[in-house]
Design an enzyme around this catalytic site. Sequence first.
Site, PDB file in Angstrom:
ATOM      1  NE  ARG A 182      16.129  34.980   8.204  1.00 60.82           N
ATOM      2  CZ  ARG A 182      15.796  35.331   6.958  1.00 60.82           C
ATOM      3  NH1 ARG A 182      14.818  36.192   6.743  1.00 60.82           N
ATOM      4  NH2 ARG A 182      16.409  34.812   5.921  1.00 60.82           N
ATOM      5  CD  GLU A 194       9.441  33.092  10.352  1.00 60.43           C
ATOM      6  OE1 GLU A 194       9.700  32.481   9.313  1.00 60.43           O
ATOM      7  OE2 GLU A 194       9.657  34.295  10.506  1.00 60.43           O
ATOM      8  CG  HIS A 197       9.425  34.769   6.514  1.00 62.07           C
ATOM      9  ND1 HIS A 197      10.391  34.276   7.343  1.00 62.07           N
ATOM     10  CD2 HIS A 197      10.083  35.510   5.588  1.00 62.07           C
ATOM     11  CE1 HIS A 197      11.591  34.687   6.936  1.00 62.07           C
ATOM     12  NE2 HIS A 197      11.413  35.439   5.862  1.00 62.07           N
TER      13      HIS A 197
HETATM   14  O1  LIG Z   1      13.483  36.203   4.401  1.00 59.25           O
HETATM   15  C1  LIG Z   1      13.705  36.096   3.242  1.00 59.25           C
HETATM   16  C2  LIG Z   1      14.989  35.888   2.668  1.00 59.25           C
HETATM   17  O2  LIG Z   1      15.982  35.789   3.409  1.00 59.25           O
HETATM   18  O3  LIG Z   1      15.072  35.794   1.432  1.00 59.25           O
END
Ligand SMILES: O=CC(=O)O
Length: 306
Positions: free
Chosen positions: A225, A254, A272
Amino acid sequence: MESVGVLMTCPMHSYIQEELAKRFNLFKLWHFPSFAAFAEVHGNSVRAVVASVKVGVDAAAIDSLPKLEIVSTYSVGYDNIDLRKCREKDIPVTNTPNVLTDDVADLAIALALSLFCRISHSPRSNSAPHITPKLSGKAVGIIGLGRIGWAIARRAEAFGCPIGYHSRSEKAESGYKYYSNVLDLAAESEVLVVACTLTPETRHIVNRGVLDALGPKGILINIGRGPHVDEAELVWALREGRVGGAGLDVFEKEPDVREELVRLENVVLTPHVGSDTVETCMAMAELVIANLEAHFLGNPLLTPII
Ligand SMILES: O=CC(=O)O
């Protein structure tokens, strides 16, 4: 179950949208100006929320849905869902573990290869010399040896990389070298990969000290993250050459990405997309739906968090 009201918090892969719409009375939050505006009209009709990494559910949102029975997130991470509020209201929460592990681990390796081999900067003719460091044999340090961290370790092992890791507790069965301290791990790694869960304790786990320990020949990969990394410090470290490079799939704010990161040559960015393959999006959708159906049929949930 056509009459069961299900709220999606943001657009997701078309497959999940279509499959949810076939089975439930589907509401799309992005068709409304705000959560409050949605809740005022439809708040009493929603029995389930399908969240994602882009838009989760906070305490106010949960409180504004009086008939809410379950939150099912189309993601493995659940840092944007207020678990405390869900626990307080006895609302179960499910996620999508396992099905996306391989994709995220593949992306971590792809980012490392791309940085070392400078794939995106490679000249289109062989007139200019293009000599790069290699990934094979580099010391890989992994922060978080959960399912994804472990899958990254297995891939890196295939490249002949010695593996070290930091996690809350030692996992002796892994056979990898354990570091109780992230600074020590960074100091002995040439590739440092962030693969842990985001919690108050792991926020900014990669700070100035860790970046300096990684050093000018080290590269940072973040598929966890954004807030795991102090991004302002990372930008400075990259600019000043105190860190060799960064491969980032996640960002502190983000969907925004710092302009400085976009402009730096020693950086590879993806928006992402760790689990965004066709196969995995379908598997994640099926898991979300299976959890919702299990709940509404009174069966045990497949992948409950709480
Ligand atoms: O970042 C992606 C997820 O948490 O699935």
